[in-house]
Design a protein around this motif. Structure first.
Motif, short mmCIF file in Angstrom:
data_model
loop_
_atom_site.label_atom_id
_atom_site.label_comp_id
_atom_site.label_asym_id
_atom_site.label_seq_id
_atom_site.Cartn_x
_atom_site.Cartn_y
_atom_site.Cartn_z
N ALA A 15 3.33 -31.72 -22.94
CA ALA A 15 3.29 -30.41 -23.58
C ALA A 15 3.26 -30.50 -25.10
CB ALA A 15 4.49 -29.57 -23.13
N TYR A 16 4.05 -31.41 -25.66
CA TYR A 16 4.18 -31.43 -27.11
C TYR A 16 3.30 -32.48 -27.78
CZ TYR A 16 7.85 -28.00 -26.80
OH TYR A 16 8.53 -26.83 -26.57
N ALA A 17 3.12 -33.64 -27.16
CA ALA A 17 2.28 -34.67 -27.77
C ALA A 17 0.81 -34.43 -27.45
CB ALA A 17 2.71 -36.06 -27.31
N ALA A 18 0.50 -34.36 -26.16
CA ALA A 18 -0.91 -34.23 -25.78
C ALA A 18 -1.45 -32.84 -26.10
CB ALA A 18 -1.07 -34.54 -24.29
N ASP A 19 -0.81 -31.81 -25.56
CA ASP A 19 -1.37 -30.47 -25.69
C ASP A 19 -1.27 -29.91 -27.11
OD1 ASP A 19 -1.79 -30.70 -23.00
OD2 ASP A 19 -0.26 -29.26 -22.39
N ARG A 20 -0.09 -29.94 -27.70
CA ARG A 20 0.11 -29.22 -28.95
C ARG A 20 -0.26 -30.03 -30.19
NH1 ARG A 20 5.38 -25.52 -29.24
NH2 ARG A 20 4.29 -25.09 -31.22
N VAL A 21 0.01 -31.33 -30.18
CA VAL A 21 -0.28 -32.13 -31.37
C VAL A 21 -1.69 -32.70 -31.31
CG1 VAL A 21 0.34 -34.21 -32.65
CG2 VAL A 21 2.13 -32.66 -31.85
N LEU A 22 -2.02 -33.33 -30.19
CA LEU A 22 -3.31 -34.02 -30.09
C LEU A 22 -4.42 -33.12 -29.57
CD1 LEU A 22 -1.88 -37.33 -28.62
CD2 LEU A 22 -2.60 -36.91 -31.00
N ASN A 23 -4.05 -31.94 -29.10
CA ASN A 23 -5.03 -30.97 -28.61
C ASN A 23 -5.96 -31.57 -27.57
OD1 ASN A 23 -6.20 -28.41 -28.51
ND2 ASN A 23 -7.76 -28.92 -30.06
N THR A 24 -5.34 -32.26 -26.62
CA THR A 24 -6.11 -32.87 -25.54
C THR A 24 -5.34 -32.71 -24.24
OG1 THR A 24 -7.24 -34.90 -24.85
CG2 THR A 24 -5.05 -35.15 -25.81
N HIS A 25 -5.98 -33.04 -23.14
CA HIS A 25 -5.34 -32.93 -21.84
C HIS A 25 -5.32 -34.31 -21.18
CE1 HIS A 25 -5.24 -28.59 -22.06
NE2 HIS A 25 -6.52 -28.57 -22.34
N LEU A 26 -4.27 -34.56 -20.43
CA LEU A 26 -4.18 -35.83 -19.74
C LEU A 26 -5.19 -35.87 -18.59
CD1 LEU A 26 -0.31 -36.34 -19.49
CD2 LEU A 26 -1.88 -37.18 -21.24
N SER A 27 -5.85 -37.01 -18.46
CA SER A 27 -6.82 -37.19 -17.38
C SER A 27 -6.10 -37.35 -16.05
CB SER A 27 -7.67 -38.42 -17.65
OG SER A 27 -6.86 -39.59 -17.59
N ALA A 28 -6.87 -37.24 -14.99
CA ALA A 28 -6.30 -37.46 -13.65
C ALA A 28 -5.76 -38.88 -13.53
CB ALA A 28 -7.37 -37.20 -12.59
N THR A 29 -6.44 -39.83 -14.20
CA THR A 29 -5.97 -41.23 -14.16
C THR A 29 -4.59 -41.36 -14.81
OG1 THR A 29 -8.22 -42.09 -14.21
CG2 THR A 29 -6.47 -43.58 -14.92
N LEU A 30 -4.40 -40.72 -15.97
CA LEU A 30 -3.10 -40.80 -16.63
C LEU A 30 -2.03 -40.08 -15.84
CD1 LEU A 30 -4.01 -40.35 -20.42
CD2 LEU A 30 -3.41 -42.45 -19.20
N ARG A 31 -2.36 -38.98 -15.22
CA ARG A 31 -1.38 -38.27 -14.40
C ARG A 31 -0.94 -39.15 -13.22
NH1 ARG A 31 -0.90 -32.90 -15.59
NH2 ARG A 31 -2.53 -32.02 -16.94
N THR A 32 -1.88 -39.87 -12.66
CA THR A 32 -1.55 -40.79 -11.57
C THR A 32 -0.63 -41.90 -12.06
OG1 THR A 32 -3.63 -40.33 -10.42
CG2 THR A 32 -2.50 -42.39 -9.87
N LEU A 33 -0.91 -42.42 -13.25
CA LEU A 33 -0.05 -43.47 -13.80
C LEU A 33 1.35 -42.94 -14.09
CD1 LEU A 33 -2.43 -45.43 -16.21
CD2 LEU A 33 -1.76 -45.97 -13.87
N PHE A 34 1.45 -41.72 -14.55
CA PHE A 34 2.77 -41.12 -14.77
C PHE A 34 3.53 -41.04 -13.44
CE2 PHE A 34 2.40 -38.58 -19.00
CZ PHE A 34 1.99 -39.74 -19.65
N GLU A 35 2.84 -40.70 -12.37
CA GLU A 35 3.50 -40.66 -11.06
C GLU A 35 3.96 -42.05 -10.63
OE1 GLU A 35 4.50 -38.22 -8.98
OE2 GLU A 35 4.04 -36.95 -10.71
#
Length: 348
Positions: free
Chosen positions: A167-187
């Motif tokens: 929410a704060y690093a990707a979305d608000r600061v970097l103005n980007t969204h996490l890819s499906a690959t990164l979401r899988t790695l987070f899981e």
């Protein structure tokens, strides 16, 4: 005798009156504000004169001529949990502050002072080895706590913490969204945490929350303790957001932690658990550092953002399956640096 010298962030008159009453028959000499951390609590080191020779317990607790006043807003902080964990940790032989006086409805607690020197102050000195080993040994006592009131570190909580980074690093600061690959790695990071033996963990066991005085370790900021991954506190200690150990020192302390906390686990398995846990925690920490600025207007942790992200990237590079995360962090270094500069942050 001079009037008490108040800290730059002064106490309200009612709070000072309570403090003076709690100290009697000792006389308040001065109050010193301590550095502000990431919570809503405020701490003050209190110096006083005089002792109570009729009460041995009080005499011992006040013998240093100083104490710590914690002002912890009851509507914003978990003061019940602070008191409950204080009892559990003390019962396990962990050196946490004694609660000398309290006024719960206002969130005032007078605590014994474990000393002004953090563990980080002895890093790089002759005391480092003894201090870190003492911190590791103390984890054995903490992990021995088995009280039924300990809440579990759930999947939802682990995911929520990574969500702070998103929410704060990707979305608000970097103005980007996490890819499906990164979401899988987070899981997968969450899965690694939940697959470990679950023990009592402090949850913020790093150099600023550990005190080293007279060759003795003191522990503070333990109110968020949970039943969680057995590598969590060791990861906080050895992969501290506020300090970088040398490779040789890290290997030595990592081996000591395995022998103390997971002696039947293979060295490579322990290292993987530790490093994957550190990655999860460091991502969460970066999210919190940025949230403090964007939501709360507090920039005192911003200078830790880039060093922490660099540590996370280096850890991710150790594992082929985490390579996409390492590459993504590398790609975000320049935009994150630019954002921090725009905020006027002095980079190290």
């Amino acid at each position: 005798m001079n009037e008490p010298t108040l800290a730059a962030e002064t106490l309200e008159a009612d709070d000072q009156r309570w403090l003076e009453a709690a100290l009697k028959p000792r006389q308040l000499e001065r109050i010193e504000a301590l550095p502000v951390a990431a919570s809503q609590r405020r701490f003050y080191r209190v110096y006083f004169l005089g002792t109570d020779r009729t009460d041995r317990t009080a005499r011992d607790a006040f013998s240093a001529g100083r104490a710590v006043l914690m002002r912890s807003p009851p509507t914003l902080e978990r003061n019940d949990a602070f008191q409950a964990m204080n009892g559990l940790f003390r019962g396990a032989g962990v050196a946490v502050p004694a609660i000398l006086a309290k006024e719960e409805h206002r969130g005032l607690f007078l605590l014994s002072d474990l000393g002004p020197r953090s563990l980080g102050d002895c890093y790089g000195t002759d005391e480092e080895g003894a201090a870190v080993n003492a911190a590791i040994d103390t984890l054995q006592a903490i992990q021995g706590i088995t009280d039924a009131t300990l809440e579990p570190y759930t999947r939802d909580r682990l995911q929520m913490e990574l969500g702070i980074f998103e929410a704060y690093a990707a979305d608000r600061v970097l103005n980007t969204h996490l890819s499906a690959t990164l979401r899988t790695l987070f899981e997968r990071l969450v899965d690694s945490a939940l697959d470990q033996p679950q023990r009592c963990i402090h949850r913020d066991y790093h150099s600023l929350n550990l005190l080293w005085n007279d060759a003795a370790l003191g522990v503070v900021d333990y109110q968020d303790a949970l039943l969680g991954p057995h590598s969590y506190d060791a990861a906080s200690l050895l992969h501290d957001c506020y300090h970088q150990f040398s490779a040789a020192a890290l290997e030595r302390y990592r081996d000591r932690a395995r022998a103390t906390l997971a002696p039947t686990l293979a060295t490579e398995d322990w290292q993987r658990q530790l490093e994957w846990m550190a990655i999860q925690r460091q991502l969460k920490a970066v999210g919190i550092f940025l949230r403090l600025e964007l939501r709360d207007g507090r920039d005192n942790h911003l200078h830790h953002v880039l060093p922490t992200l660099s540590k996370t990237q280096a850890l991710a590079r150790h594992y082929a399956e985490l390579e996409p995360l390492a590459r993504w962090l590398e790609a975000q270094h320049a935009p994150m640096t630019e954002w921090l500069r725009a905020r006027g942050e002095r980079l190290r």
